[in-house]
Enzyme design. Structure first.
Site, mmCIF file in Angstrom:
data_model
loop_
_atom_site.group_PDB
_atom_site.id
_atom_site.type_symbol
_atom_site.label_atom_id
_atom_site.label_comp_id
_atom_site.label_asym_id
_atom_site.label_seq_id
_atom_site.Cartn_x
_atom_site.Cartn_y
_atom_site.Cartn_z
ATOM 1 N N GLU A 265 18.759 3.796 -4.741
ATOM 2 C CA GLU A 265 18.232 2.527 -4.215
ATOM 3 C C GLU A 265 16.703 2.589 -4.066
ATOM 4 O O GLU A 265 16.165 2.587 -2.963
ATOM 5 C CB GLU A 265 18.884 2.233 -2.868
ATOM 6 C CG GLU A 265 18.635 0.852 -2.332
ATOM 7 C CD GLU A 265 19.204 0.711 -0.933
ATOM 8 O OE1 GLU A 265 18.433 0.859 0.033
ATOM 9 O OE2 GLU A 265 20.426 0.490 -0.803
ATOM 10 N N PRO A 266 15.988 2.638 -5.183
ATOM 11 C CA PRO A 266 14.529 2.734 -5.106
ATOM 12 C C PRO A 266 13.875 1.391 -4.805
ATOM 13 O O PRO A 266 14.346 0.337 -5.233
ATOM 14 C CB PRO A 266 14.150 3.205 -6.521
ATOM 15 C CG PRO A 266 15.214 2.590 -7.382
ATOM 16 C CD PRO A 266 16.477 2.584 -6.568
ATOM 17 N N GLY A 267 12.790 1.446 -4.074
ATOM 18 C CA GLY A 267 11.949 0.271 -3.868
ATOM 19 C C GLY A 267 10.567 0.566 -4.402
ATOM 20 O O GLY A 267 10.226 0.233 -5.532
ATOM 21 N N ARG A 268 9.776 1.269 -3.581
ATOM 22 C CA ARG A 268 8.402 1.590 -3.974
ATOM 23 C C ARG A 268 8.338 2.359 -5.288
ATOM 24 O O ARG A 268 7.409 2.184 -6.066
ATOM 25 C CB ARG A 268 7.696 2.388 -2.865
ATOM 26 C CG ARG A 268 7.920 3.882 -2.913
ATOM 27 C CD ARG A 268 7.151 4.658 -1.867
ATOM 28 N NE ARG A 268 7.540 4.238 -0.545
ATOM 29 C CZ ARG A 268 6.721 3.621 0.302
ATOM 30 N NH1 ARG A 268 5.483 3.361 -0.051
ATOM 31 N NH2 ARG A 268 7.141 3.270 1.487
ATOM 32 N N ARG A 304 -0.751 -2.050 4.578
ATOM 33 C CA ARG A 304 -0.351 -0.647 4.695
ATOM 34 C C ARG A 304 -1.415 0.240 5.354
ATOM 35 O O ARG A 304 -1.071 1.091 6.186
ATOM 36 C CB ARG A 304 0.044 -0.074 3.336
ATOM 37 C CG ARG A 304 1.297 -0.728 2.737
ATOM 38 C CD ARG A 304 1.760 -0.053 1.456
ATOM 39 N NE ARG A 304 2.379 1.233 1.738
ATOM 40 C CZ ARG A 304 1.844 2.404 1.476
ATOM 41 N NH1 ARG A 304 0.650 2.484 0.897
ATOM 42 N NH2 ARG A 304 2.469 3.517 1.770
ATOM 43 N N TYR A 308 -0.050 2.106 8.676
ATOM 44 C CA TYR A 308 0.307 3.524 8.580
ATOM 45 C C TYR A 308 -0.878 4.439 8.284
ATOM 46 O O TYR A 308 -0.685 5.637 8.090
ATOM 47 C CB TYR A 308 1.315 3.773 7.432
ATOM 48 C CG TYR A 308 2.384 2.756 7.230
ATOM 49 C CD1 TYR A 308 3.271 2.424 8.248
ATOM 50 C CD2 TYR A 308 2.544 2.130 5.997
ATOM 51 C CE1 TYR A 308 4.272 1.495 8.048
ATOM 52 C CE2 TYR A 308 3.551 1.202 5.789
ATOM 53 C CZ TYR A 308 4.409 0.884 6.818
ATOM 54 O OH TYR A 308 5.397 -0.027 6.612
ATOM 55 N N CYS A 338 -11.476 -11.367 11.238
ATOM 56 C CA CYS A 338 -12.112 -11.186 12.551
ATOM 57 C C CYS A 338 -11.263 -10.207 13.354
ATOM 58 O O CYS A 338 -10.571 -10.570 14.298
ATOM 59 C CB CYS A 338 -12.222 -12.532 13.258
ATOM 60 S SG CYS A 338 -13.174 -12.451 14.775
ATOM 61 N N GLU A 339 -11.304 -8.947 12.932
ATOM 62 C CA GLU A 339 -10.452 -7.903 13.493
ATOM 63 C C GLU A 339 -11.045 -6.554 13.119
ATOM 64 O O GLU A 339 -11.260 -6.268 11.947
ATOM 65 C CB GLU A 339 -9.041 -8.027 12.910
ATOM 66 C CG GLU A 339 -7.998 -7.158 13.555
ATOM 67 C CD GLU A 339 -7.489 -7.730 14.869
ATOM 68 O OE1 GLU A 339 -7.185 -6.917 15.762
ATOM 69 O OE2 GLU A 339 -7.418 -8.959 14.999
ATOM 70 N N TYR A 374 5.136 -3.154 -0.890
ATOM 71 C CA TYR A 374 4.748 -3.487 0.484
ATOM 72 C C TYR A 374 3.323 -4.026 0.541
ATOM 73 O O TYR A 374 2.538 -3.676 1.414
ATOM 74 C CB TYR A 374 4.960 -2.282 1.413
ATOM 75 C CG TYR A 374 6.378 -1.789 1.336
ATOM 76 C CD1 TYR A 374 7.403 -2.519 1.922
ATOM 77 C CD2 TYR A 374 6.707 -0.653 0.609
ATOM 78 C CE1 TYR A 374 8.728 -2.113 1.801
ATOM 79 C CE2 TYR A 374 8.028 -0.235 0.483
ATOM 80 C CZ TYR A 374 9.026 -0.977 1.088
ATOM 81 O OH TYR A 374 10.337 -0.584 0.951
#
Length: 418
Positions: A265-268, A304, A308, A338-339, A374
């Site tokens: 079940e791969p995603g990335r 990301r 992380y 603005c962060e 992501y």
């Protein structure tokens, strides 16, 4: 040409892409995705975790390549159907994997007959009560996990994911009460893997299948296959990875007395390296000892790094298309929001770091690599910024697969009362 200078993506000029589609811009190379799929063909079923990148064009590509889908919401089930997947079949074209049913998802699974991979005992009771005689899969938390960040670790007692390995008997009783059959066991324990750890996972799978019994027809190795983000990251050797799982499957087949389907079940793994985020440098400024390149893309486009401390490769693409010789220097790369945390070059915990990048001018572009997983799926409208456009490259031809969100669309669903 310097490794930090970039003039094209999969043979298509960065300048041409920007001229045609603007910035910020997500670009995906179809051939990279197909190459990644081909590496996993030994598995009986490749089931794409679409949460990594769920644009309809990407899902359509998966379908054309014979890849099936994992969905984690009612919205992802709808995407699967729109991309041409049937709701039912053997093996199930779409599997719903989650730790809860919200009411929309439960209704969708019941009405469409979508196969459910339950991550909580309550899901078994809720689904089986409304669909007596159904078949379900259990997602097991083996009591340990693995991941490049605590936020992506999906196993162990600090994780909300899966059914605790000591509760399998309780789950079987719940299923039996409603006449449901548990036909599969799924184990996904986090992003990244090593073979010592993999042996533990495979042993946990054998224990879980033994506890469920002979109704099991499918085992799933889950996802979490790593891809190289940093230059010195090693690629996973897929042959021993497959052999670990295949040997586990064979031992279980001997024990159960029938064949088992082995899913991955791969995603990335399928999409990360295919994706690039192109952004324009809109300001360059010195702040004490730090030189900043400020882009028109921020964490509203790619979250990301702020979530992380994730590392993404970066290159400068000269607007004149002529890279020449450009000296590199340490740069902090940030966005427009603005962060204070809107920095692409940061480590986990928010520590700002620098990246060696070629000298650039306002109007040049920064190309952020390994951005296919992501990225757009986690985008937001923070600071009332519209979503970026997305483009898929097919054999050197760019296709718009998401229009840039308009400012009118940004506020179309809002109302002032009265």
């Amino acid at each position: 040409m310097s490794m930090n200078l970039c003039t094209e993506i999969a043979g298509v000029s960065v300048g041409d892409l920007v001229q045609r589609f603007g910035t910020p811009l997500y670009v995906y190379d179809e051939s990279t995705i197909v190459k990644q799929i081909d590496q996993l063909r030994q598995f009986d079923v490749i089931r794409y975790a679409q949460k990594a990148c769920s644009n309809l064009a990407i899902l359509d590509l998966m379908r054309r390549q014979g890849v099936l889908l994992d969905a984690v919401s009612a919205g992802e089930i709808q995407r699967a159907l729109k991309a041409g997947f049937a709701p039912t079949g053997d093996p199930p074209p779409v599997v719903f994997t989650a730790d809860i049913f919200d009411r929309d998802a439960l209704q969708q699974c019941l009405e469409l007959g979508v196969h459910v991979n339950a991550g909580s005992p309550d899901m078994i009771s809720q689904f089986a009560a409304a669909s007596p005689g159904c078949e379900m899969t259990l997602r097991i938390n083996p009591g340990f996990g693995h991941g490049h960040s605590q936020k992506t670790n999906t196993g162990g007692e600090q994780s909300k994911h899966g059914i605790w390995h000591e509760q399998i008997d309780d789950c079987m009783m719940r299923a039996d009460l409603q006449g449901a059959a548990i036909t599969g066991v799924h184990m996904h324990i986090g992003s990244g893997t090593d073979f010592e750890h993999l042996t533990m996972v495979c042993e946990a799978m054998e224990s879980a299948v033994t506890a469920v019994g002979r109704t099991v027809k499918t085992i799933s190795a889950g996802g979490g296959l790593p891809v190289p983000y940093q230059p010195d990251d090693e690629r996973l050797d897929l042959e021993p990875f497959y052999q670990h799982w295949n040997q586990t499957r064979q031992r279980l087949e001997n024990q159960l007395g029938h064949s088992l389907r082995l899913e991955i079940e791969p995603g990335r793994f399928l999409v990360a390296e295919s994706g690039f985020l192109i952004a324009e440098i809109r300001a360059i400024k010195q702040m004490g000892s730090h030189l900043f390149y400020l882009l028109d893309a921020g964490f509203h486009n790619l979250a990301r790094p702020i979530l992380y401390g994730a590392y993404h490769p970066m290159s400068v693409s000269p607007a004149d298309g002529r890279p020449g010789e450009r000296k590199s220097h340490p740069v902090v790369v940030g966005g427009p929001l603005c962060e204070s945390g809107d920095i692409f070059t940061q480590q986990e915990g928010g520590l700002v770091s620098t990246r060696q990048l070629p000298r650039a001018a306002v109007g040049d572009w920064v190309v952020i690599g390994a951005a296919g997983a992501y990225g757009q799926v986690m985008a937001s409208n923070y600071n009332s910024k519209p979503f970026a456009a997305e483009v898929l490259l097919q054999e050197g031809v760019p296709h718009l697969i998401r229009a840039r969100q308009s400012l009118d669309a940004l506020i179309a669903d809002e109302f002032i009362p009265g």
